[in-house]
Write a protein that holds these residues in place. Sequence first.
Motif, short mmCIF file in Angstrom:
data_model
loop_
_atom_site.label_atom_id
_atom_site.label_comp_id
_atom_site.label_asym_id
_atom_site.label_seq_id
_atom_site.Cartn_x
_atom_site.Cartn_y
_atom_site.Cartn_z
N LEU A 163 0.84 -1.20 0.00
CA LEU A 163 0.00 0.00 0.00
C LEU A 163 0.88 1.25 0.00
CD1 LEU A 163 -2.90 1.13 0.29
CD2 LEU A 163 -2.57 1.05 2.75
N GLY A 164 0.68 2.13 -0.99
CA GLY A 164 1.43 3.38 -1.05
C GLY A 164 2.87 3.23 -1.48
N VAL A 165 3.20 2.11 -2.10
CA VAL A 165 4.59 1.82 -2.48
C VAL A 165 4.73 1.95 -3.99
CG1 VAL A 165 6.31 -0.02 -2.60
CG2 VAL A 165 5.05 0.35 -0.50
N ASP A 166 5.83 2.57 -4.44
CA ASP A 166 6.03 2.76 -5.88
C ASP A 166 6.38 1.43 -6.56
OD1 ASP A 166 9.11 2.49 -6.38
OD2 ASP A 166 8.96 3.75 -4.59
N PRO A 167 6.26 1.36 -7.91
CA PRO A 167 6.46 0.08 -8.61
C PRO A 167 7.81 -0.57 -8.40
CG PRO A 167 5.33 1.64 -10.05
CD PRO A 167 5.75 2.41 -8.82
N ILE A 168 8.88 0.22 -8.30
CA ILE A 168 10.21 -0.38 -8.08
C ILE A 168 10.27 -1.03 -6.71
CG2 ILE A 168 12.66 0.11 -7.78
CD1 ILE A 168 12.43 2.21 -9.94
N SER A 169 9.84 -0.30 -5.69
CA SER A 169 9.86 -0.86 -4.33
C SER A 169 8.93 -2.06 -4.23
CB SER A 169 9.44 0.21 -3.32
OG SER A 169 10.37 1.27 -3.31
N ARG A 170 7.83 -2.02 -4.97
CA ARG A 170 6.89 -3.15 -4.95
C ARG A 170 7.56 -4.40 -5.51
NH1 ARG A 170 1.51 -4.66 -7.32
NH2 ARG A 170 1.85 -3.41 -9.17
N ARG A 171 8.29 -4.25 -6.61
CA ARG A 171 9.01 -5.40 -7.18
C ARG A 171 10.07 -5.92 -6.21
NH1 ARG A 171 10.21 -4.92 -13.69
NH2 ARG A 171 8.04 -4.73 -14.37
N GLU A 172 10.79 -5.00 -5.59
CA GLU A 172 11.85 -5.41 -4.65
C GLU A 172 11.25 -6.15 -3.45
OE1 GLU A 172 13.66 -1.68 -3.83
OE2 GLU A 172 15.01 -1.76 -5.56
N LEU A 173 10.11 -5.66 -2.96
CA LEU A 173 9.46 -6.30 -1.82
C LEU A 173 9.01 -7.71 -2.18
CD1 LEU A 173 8.48 -5.99 1.08
CD2 LEU A 173 6.36 -5.02 0.19
N TRP A 174 8.44 -7.86 -3.40
CA TRP A 174 7.97 -9.19 -3.79
C TRP A 174 9.12 -10.14 -4.09
CZ3 TRP A 174 3.86 -11.55 -2.57
CH2 TRP A 174 2.72 -10.82 -2.26
N THR A 175 10.28 -9.61 -4.48
CA THR A 175 11.46 -10.46 -4.62
C THR A 175 11.86 -11.02 -3.25
OG1 THR A 175 12.26 -9.23 -6.54
CG2 THR A 175 13.88 -10.53 -5.33
N MET A 176 11.82 -10.16 -2.23
CA MET A 176 12.08 -10.61 -0.85
C MET A 176 11.11 -11.71 -0.45
SD MET A 176 12.64 -7.08 1.32
CE MET A 176 12.59 -7.98 2.86
N LEU A 177 9.83 -11.47 -0.67
CA LEU A 177 8.81 -12.42 -0.24
C LEU A 177 8.90 -13.72 -1.02
CD1 LEU A 177 5.80 -9.96 0.21
CD2 LEU A 177 7.22 -10.99 1.99
N ALA A 178 9.26 -13.63 -2.31
CA ALA A 178 9.39 -14.85 -3.12
C ALA A 178 10.52 -15.74 -2.57
CB ALA A 178 9.67 -14.48 -4.57
N GLU A 179 11.63 -15.13 -2.14
CA GLU A 179 12.73 -15.92 -1.58
C GLU A 179 12.30 -16.59 -0.28
OE1 GLU A 179 17.20 -15.24 0.21
OE2 GLU A 179 16.55 -14.01 -1.47
N PHE A 180 11.58 -15.85 0.56
CA PHE A 180 11.06 -16.41 1.81
C PHE A 180 10.14 -17.59 1.51
CE2 PHE A 180 7.62 -16.38 5.03
CZ PHE A 180 8.37 -16.62 6.18
N HIS A 181 9.24 -17.40 0.55
CA HIS A 181 8.27 -18.45 0.22
C HIS A 181 8.94 -19.67 -0.41
CE1 HIS A 181 5.18 -20.24 -2.58
NE2 HIS A 181 4.58 -20.34 -1.41
N ALA A 182 9.99 -19.44 -1.20
CA ALA A 182 10.66 -20.55 -1.89
C ALA A 182 11.32 -21.52 -0.92
CB ALA A 182 11.70 -20.00 -2.86
N SER A 183 11.55 -21.09 0.31
CA SER A 183 12.16 -21.97 1.30
C SER A 183 11.13 -22.85 2.00
CB SER A 183 12.91 -21.13 2.34
OG SER A 183 11.99 -20.36 3.10
N GLY A 184 9.87 -22.78 1.54
CA GLY A 184 8.83 -23.62 2.12
C GLY A 184 7.99 -22.93 3.17
N LYS A 185 8.20 -21.65 3.37
CA LYS A 185 7.43 -20.90 4.37
C LYS A 185 6.03 -20.55 3.83
CE LYS A 185 11.13 -20.49 7.04
NZ LYS A 185 11.26 -21.05 8.39
N THR A 186 5.15 -20.25 4.75
CA THR A 186 3.76 -19.91 4.42
C THR A 186 3.59 -18.39 4.43
OG1 THR A 186 3.03 -21.94 5.51
CG2 THR A 186 1.34 -20.27 5.07
#
Length: 508
Positions: free
Chosen positions: A180-203
């Motif tokens: 919420l309220g985050v620009d497109p670049i920061s949004r991509r960076e945030l989802w890259t973080m979350l994708a790495e977290f999720h790829a390790s088997g986390k929920t």
Amino acid sequence: MWRGKADTPTLAQRSAVAPAIEIRSASRQFGKRLALEGITLEVQRGERFGIVGADGSGKTTLLQMICAILDPSKGSVVVAGLDSAHNAASIHASLGYVPQSYSLYGDLTVAENLAFFSSIRKVPATAFAMRREALLRFSGLGPFLDRPAKSLSGGMQKKLAVCCSLVHEPDTLILDEPTLGVDPISRRELWTMLAEFHASGKTIVFATSYMDEAARCDRVAVLAGGRLLACQPPERYGPDFEAAVKELLGAGAETPELPALPSLEASGEAIRVTALSRRFGNFTAVDDISFSVARGEIFGLLGPNGSGKSTTIKMLTGILPPSEGRVEVAGLDVAARPAAVKGRIGYMSQRFSLYTDLTVDENIEFFGSAYGLMTAVLADRRAWVLQLAGLGGYERKLVKALSGALRQRLALGCAVLHHPAVLFLDEPTSGVDPVARDAFWRLIAQLSRAGTAVLVTTHYIREAERCDRVAFIDRGRLLVADSPAALRNRFGNVELEDVFIKLMTERK
């Protein structure tokens, strides 16, 4: 960092083990208001689970029940085998939770926030040292260790909030509108973080108003009026996921047509900005920008968090004086005649500028008197605003009791109560659901067709596509201004979001 990457299991494989979250016939009541009713669903271990719904649909209440912040009034919520009503402390310790309001300490630095959350999570010092380095590398926040959290951009604050929620290495992460309220670049960076977290088997469980984010999930739950309408993989909703969700949420509801507007001059310039700058001490927030907006034009101003968009609007509306340069709005020099300009413009800020302890009628009356409307005129305009905003029947309701979408439309109505020649909108749809966003933009288009010039800031690139022209701004400098189609063509027939990313990354 996450103890090595795991092979991502299929949904069927996840279902073979005990769910991460089990919700059975759960309801939540606040006084006489039923916020959630009879919710039953499961979230499997390692699943990426999205929740979408209109404002007031119960998304935040559901997330807070999962986090054991709220107990269900009826039914049960079980997290990692623990009943939320009896094991709240254990559930708090097992989860990571990122609320909309971040929960950071603004006066503490990045390093101090991480250390604080590590201490309250009782992370051993040696483990924290290792995790801190991994989190900083993971988030890109390493160069900003000594910066106070309140001085970070919105995107960096979100990444820090995620890091603080991961410092104890939870198995499940809960996020409420994380971008919420985050620009497109920061949004991509945030989802890259979350994708790495999720790829390790986390929920991961998150609520969002962005349909492209929801489409990345294993499954998506759709809420409306506190009830669960559907819960299935995105592809099961149909070929056009966003359209299907909008239909579920009631996109067929008609937007009220604007009542007759006074005839506004259809040609010429509504805004002219010449060599405009604004400095705060040694910091230059806006740096020598020039552009113009035609009467009846919708002009989008896009840029990362902290790029100077809001500062520009505040100078255009006379709230802030420029350090240098000239601004003409509705044919008037803003610096020379600020009082006269205020009568010709409407301004809707990010916070909507409403008085939440007043009723709908009282807000309309207040803004009408502030614009100097006579009693007889105000009575007519009141009816006009109620029709514009679809607020008939809500006249005596307190604004704080309205949904976000209704507040948004009331704020727009109050901003155009005096029929301004120019309308300024600063991120007007931040956090609203896709149905409300579409309805709002139909109203904006109608105002534009009636001759009102609209200058709007947004982080949502699909909204920029609805503008006649868009300008990209970064670190106070205007980079380019043109129609969305011309910009896409200029950069090789790519999406407008890719134009944004290319322009911003080239300046790093």
